[in-house]
Design an enzyme around this catalytic site. Sequence first.
Site, PDB file in Angstrom:
ATOM      1  N   ASN A 372       1.477   9.700  -0.121  1.00  0.00           N
ATOM      2  CA  ASN A 372       1.157  10.514   1.050  1.00  0.00           C
ATOM      3  C   ASN A 372      -0.321  10.893   1.077  1.00  0.00           C
ATOM      4  OD1 ASN A 372       2.312  11.727   3.438  1.00  0.00           O
ATOM      5  ND2 ASN A 372       1.806  13.692   2.531  1.00  0.00           N
ATOM      6  N   ASP A 373      -0.895  11.120  -0.114  1.00  0.00           N
ATOM      7  CA  ASP A 373      -2.298  11.503  -0.172  1.00  0.00           C
ATOM      8  C   ASP A 373      -3.214  10.344   0.246  1.00  0.00           C
ATOM      9  OD1 ASP A 373      -1.471  10.113  -2.428  1.00  0.00           O
ATOM     10  OD2 ASP A 373      -3.095  10.906  -3.657  1.00  0.00           O
ATOM     11  N   THR A 374      -2.718   9.116   0.068  1.00  0.00           N
ATOM     12  CA  THR A 374      -3.512   7.939   0.414  1.00  0.00           C
ATOM     13  C   THR A 374      -3.493   7.665   1.907  1.00  0.00           C
ATOM     14  OG1 THR A 374      -3.113   6.924  -1.740  1.00  0.00           O
ATOM     15  CG2 THR A 374      -3.768   5.451   0.041  1.00  0.00           C
TER      16      THR A 374
END
Length: 380
Positions: A372-374
């Site tokens: 999700n952070d990517t």
Amino acid sequence: VACIGGISAMASMETSRIGNPVAIIGVSTGILATLGHISQTMPVYTQIGAMCALGGGAGVYLANGLAPTQLPETVALFHSLVGAAAAVTSIGSYMMDPHHAVTAWVGTAIGAITVTGSLVAYGKLSEKMSSAALALPGKDMINIALAGGNIACLGLLVMDPMNVAQGTMALAATTGLAGVLGYHITASIGGADMPVCITVLNSYSGWALCAEGFMLNNSLLTTVGSLIGASGAILSYIMCVAMNRSLTNVLFGGYGSNASAGGEAKKYEGTATTTDVDTVADLLTAAKSVIIVPGYGVAVAKAQYDIAEIVSVLKEHGVQVRFGIHPVAGRMPGQLNVLLAEAGVPYDVVLEMEEINDDFGEADVALCIGANDTINSSES
């Protein structure tokens, strides 16, 4: 040559397994050659042997107790040791031979920044301190004042470099000011940017080693330091480009910016489509081409083994499966590559972002797992 060969081997997953042994051979040979060159007495050799045994034993003990998710903070912690060695060696070398005053200052300043910066990175990654960015009022001016103080110490040092007492005081002041600067800069960086911070600190430690090499007239330290410094700088640049940000923005949060994160959240148009496990399984088995984008969540959940099993099943069904690794996926460069290799995922299907970006349009399914952070920068 062995050190250069070891780093070169790391450029490919197929040869990466031999990279570490080759580099270890290079460094070990250098240590033995140095011990043979210094021609010291037996008591000195005994002290050196005792320190090597102590450091080696501590390294083996720490490495054996590490989980894969703890590797990033451990790397940061080891960087602090390199910085400490550089600072102490620089001051000691100046006291013995003040002709290398400027180089000693460079090694001391970079070493001190690396020590405190690496310790802060370790604290944030290991969750021993808050990962939130420190936002002191006038933080830019604080950094400028600390940098100016370091320059003033250099001026005091070069005014009379042969005055060892005065020079040592200047280097001691540099150690303190640079240490505070390293702490403040790193503490002001949020936890989501720690992967870039680690590579920058890695570069710092390399240049500190390079400075040591010049002072000690040791070509091995100079060569290895240059390799580490340059590779860390290049990797930092690659990661920043992948995030569409500048290195200055990552390290300083946008110099001179008083913007805050307040206000209304960004609104996204369109309709979100929800799904479930069975639907995803059907999509995967019906697809001809699947690209999996893994993130740090894979490391936390230890999901690499399940992913490897999924890949095996899909290949049995004739599905082409590949992985797209974002440069900042995980908490340090290459962490996802290591996890997938550990689970037995073939090297040839694990590709870097620039290698697979153009293929997303032709893929039937793109599966993001723990990433999700990517894919969503607002989450960081």
